[in-house]
Design a protein around this motif. Structure first.
Motif, PDB file in Angstrom:
ATOM      1  N   ASP A  66       0.848  -1.197   0.000  1.00 26.41           N
ATOM      2  CA  ASP A  66       0.000   0.000   0.000  1.00 26.41           C
ATOM      3  C   ASP A  66       0.879   1.242   0.000  1.00 26.41           C
ATOM      4  OD1 ASP A  66      -2.014   1.895   0.329  1.00 26.41           O
ATOM      5  OD2 ASP A  66      -2.266   1.476   2.469  1.00 26.41           O
ATOM      6  N   PRO A  67       0.786   2.092  -1.031  1.00 29.26           N
ATOM      7  CA  PRO A  67       1.649   3.265  -1.103  1.00 29.26           C
ATOM      8  C   PRO A  67       1.438   4.255   0.047  1.00 29.26           C
ATOM      9  CG  PRO A  67       0.036   3.307  -2.879  1.00 29.26           C
ATOM     10  CD  PRO A  67      -0.092   1.979  -2.193  1.00 29.26           C
ATOM     11  N   VAL A  68       0.236   4.356   0.557  1.00 29.48           N
ATOM     12  CA  VAL A  68      -0.025   5.274   1.674  1.00 29.48           C
ATOM     13  C   VAL A  68       0.665   4.756   2.934  1.00 29.48           C
ATOM     14  CG1 VAL A  68      -1.805   6.342   3.106  1.00 29.48           C
ATOM     15  CG2 VAL A  68      -2.191   6.041   0.663  1.00 29.48           C
ATOM     16  N   THR A  69       0.629   3.448   3.123  1.00 31.49           N
ATOM     17  CA  THR A  69       1.326   2.847   4.261  1.00 31.49           C
ATOM     18  C   THR A  69       2.817   3.104   4.150  1.00 31.49           C
ATOM     19  OG1 THR A  69      -0.352   1.136   4.517  1.00 31.49           O
ATOM     20  CG2 THR A  69       1.809   0.685   5.485  1.00 31.49           C
ATOM     21  N   ARG A  70       3.381   2.901   2.954  1.00 36.17           N
ATOM     22  CA  ARG A  70       4.810   3.155   2.748  1.00 36.17           C
ATOM     23  C   ARG A  70       5.165   4.608   3.049  1.00 36.17           C
ATOM     24  NH1 ARG A  70       4.016   0.212  -2.036  1.00 36.17           N
ATOM     25  NH2 ARG A  70       4.172   2.153  -3.219  1.00 36.17           N
ATOM     26  N   GLU A  71       4.330   5.527   2.583  1.00 38.58           N
ATOM     27  CA  GLU A  71       4.592   6.953   2.796  1.00 38.58           C
ATOM     28  C   GLU A  71       4.549   7.303   4.283  1.00 38.58           C
ATOM     29  OE1 GLU A  71       2.634  11.278   1.692  1.00 38.58           O
ATOM     30  OE2 GLU A  71       2.057   9.535   0.514  1.00 38.58           O
ATOM     31  N   ALA A  72       3.538   6.818   4.982  1.00 40.43           N
ATOM     32  CA  ALA A  72       3.419   7.091   6.418  1.00 40.43           C
ATOM     33  C   ALA A  72       4.568   6.446   7.180  1.00 40.43           C
ATOM     34  CB  ALA A  72       2.081   6.581   6.939  1.00 40.43           C
ATOM     35  N   ALA A  73       4.894   5.214   6.824  1.00 39.10           N
ATOM     36  CA  ALA A  73       5.995   4.520   7.495  1.00 39.10           C
ATOM     37  C   ALA A  73       7.316   5.241   7.270  1.00 39.10           C
ATOM     38  CB  ALA A  73       6.083   3.076   7.004  1.00 39.10           C
ATOM     39  N   ALA A  74       7.538   5.732   6.058  1.00 39.83           N
ATOM     40  CA  ALA A  74       8.780   6.456   5.763  1.00 39.83           C
ATOM     41  C   ALA A  74       8.879   7.739   6.584  1.00 39.83           C
ATOM     42  CB  ALA A  74       8.867   6.765   4.272  1.00 39.83           C
ATOM     43  N   ALA A  75       7.773   8.450   6.719  1.00 42.57           N
ATOM     44  CA  ALA A  75       7.771   9.694   7.502  1.00 42.57           C
ATOM     45  C   ALA A  75       8.049   9.407   8.973  1.00 42.57           C
ATOM     46  CB  ALA A  75       6.444  10.422   7.332  1.00 42.57           C
ATOM     47  N   VAL A  76       7.386   8.404   9.508  1.00 44.91           N
ATOM     48  CA  VAL A  76       7.576   8.055  10.919  1.00 44.91           C
ATOM     49  C   VAL A  76       8.980   7.491  11.131  1.00 44.91           C
ATOM     50  CG1 VAL A  76       6.808   6.537  12.785  1.00 44.91           C
ATOM     51  CG2 VAL A  76       5.136   7.732  11.361  1.00 44.91           C
ATOM     52  N   HIS A  77       9.442   6.649  10.206  1.00 44.33           N
ATOM     53  CA  HIS A  77      10.781   6.071  10.297  1.00 44.33           C
ATOM     54  C   HIS A  77      11.836   7.178  10.331  1.00 44.33           C
ATOM     55  CE1 HIS A  77      14.354   3.774   9.055  1.00 44.33           C
ATOM     56  NE2 HIS A  77      13.747   2.757   9.629  1.00 44.33           N
ATOM     57  N   ALA A  78      11.680   8.171   9.473  1.00 45.05           N
ATOM     58  CA  ALA A  78      12.634   9.281   9.430  1.00 45.05           C
ATOM     59  C   ALA A  78      12.623  10.060  10.750  1.00 45.05           C
ATOM     60  CB  ALA A  78      12.313  10.206   8.262  1.00 45.05           C
ATOM     61  N   ARG A  79      11.450  10.287  11.294  1.00 42.99           N
ATOM     62  CA  ARG A  79      11.358  11.025  12.567  1.00 42.99           C
ATOM     63  C   ARG A  79      11.958  10.222  13.714  1.00 42.99           C
ATOM     64  NH1 ARG A  79       5.766  14.454  12.732  1.00 42.99           N
ATOM     65  NH2 ARG A  79       6.245  15.747  10.943  1.00 42.99           N
ATOM     66  N   LEU A  80      11.698   8.935  13.733  1.00 39.36           N
ATOM     67  CA  LEU A  80      12.279   8.101  14.782  1.00 39.36           C
ATOM     68  C   LEU A  80      13.796   8.065  14.669  1.00 39.36           C
ATOM     69  CD1 LEU A  80       9.766   5.116  14.809  1.00 39.36           C
ATOM     70  CD2 LEU A  80      10.053   6.840  16.588  1.00 39.36           C
ATOM     71  N   ALA A  81      14.302   7.925  13.450  1.00 39.09           N
ATOM     72  CA  ALA A  81      15.751   7.897  13.236  1.00 39.09           C
ATOM     73  C   ALA A  81      16.381   9.224  13.673  1.00 39.09           C
ATOM     74  CB  ALA A  81      16.062   7.605  11.770  1.00 39.09           C
ATOM     75  N   GLU A  82      15.723  10.322  13.360  1.00 44.62           N
ATOM     76  CA  GLU A  82      16.221  11.635  13.770  1.00 44.62           C
ATOM     77  C   GLU A  82      16.230  11.757  15.293  1.00 44.62           C
ATOM     78  OE1 GLU A  82      15.305  16.393  13.086  1.00 44.62           O
ATOM     79  OE2 GLU A  82      13.986  14.916  12.185  1.00 44.62           O
ATOM     80  N   ALA A  83      15.191  11.270  15.932  1.00 43.29           N
ATOM     81  CA  ALA A  83      15.118  11.321  17.394  1.00 43.29           C
ATOM     82  C   ALA A  83      16.236  10.495  18.018  1.00 43.29           C
ATOM     83  CB  ALA A  83      13.757  10.814  17.871  1.00 43.29           C
ATOM     84  N   LEU A  84      16.508   9.326  17.444  1.00 41.18           N
ATOM     85  CA  LEU A  84      17.591   8.497  17.972  1.00 41.18           C
ATOM     86  C   LEU A  84      18.947   9.151  17.760  1.00 41.18           C
ATOM     87  CD1 LEU A  84      16.378   4.929  17.005  1.00 41.18           C
ATOM     88  CD2 LEU A  84      16.671   5.871  19.294  1.00 41.18           C
ATOM     89  N   ASP A  85      19.154   9.775  16.610  1.00 41.15           N
ATOM     90  CA  ASP A  85      20.408  10.484  16.352  1.00 41.15           C
ATOM     91  C   ASP A  85      20.598  11.626  17.348  1.00 41.15           C
ATOM     92  OD1 ASP A  85      21.019   8.820  14.245  1.00 41.15           O
ATOM     93  OD2 ASP A  85      20.359  10.245  12.694  1.00 41.15           O
TER      94      ASP A  85
END
Length: 87
Positions: A57-76
């Motif tokens: 599902d492209p919407v799932t991929r888009e949402a997951a990518a946004a959340v993944h990026a935010r989580l990665a930034e928070a961990l950094d």
């Protein structure tokens, strides 16, 4: 029989009742602004959301990518001792 949302789906705001699970998840996930959880929980969330990056599902991929990026930034930011703000 009407299509009524039940359980947690009833709590997720959506303008479309025929929305895919990814579309229903996208709105609340993209509005996350703060993280007040231990770093190991953020790391676990990062790993748990990773499979959704390849969802059909492209919407799932888009949402997951946004959340993944935010989580990665928070961990950094946590690794450098800085507090992250997504204002």
């Amino acid at each position: 029989m009407t299509n009524q949302l039940r359980g947690i789906s009833a709590l997720i705001p959506t303008a479309r009742t025929d929305a895919s699970p990814g579309a229903r998840a996208a709105s609340p996930l993209l509005h996350l602004r703060t993280d007040a959880v231990p770093v190991p929980v953020l790391a676990a969330a990062l790993e748990l959301i990773a499979p959704a990056l390849e969802d059909s599902d492209p919407v799932t991929r888009e949402a997951a990518a946004a959340v993944h990026a935010r989580l990665a930034e928070a961990l950094d930011q946590a690794a450098t001792g800085h507090q992250l703000s997504w204002a």
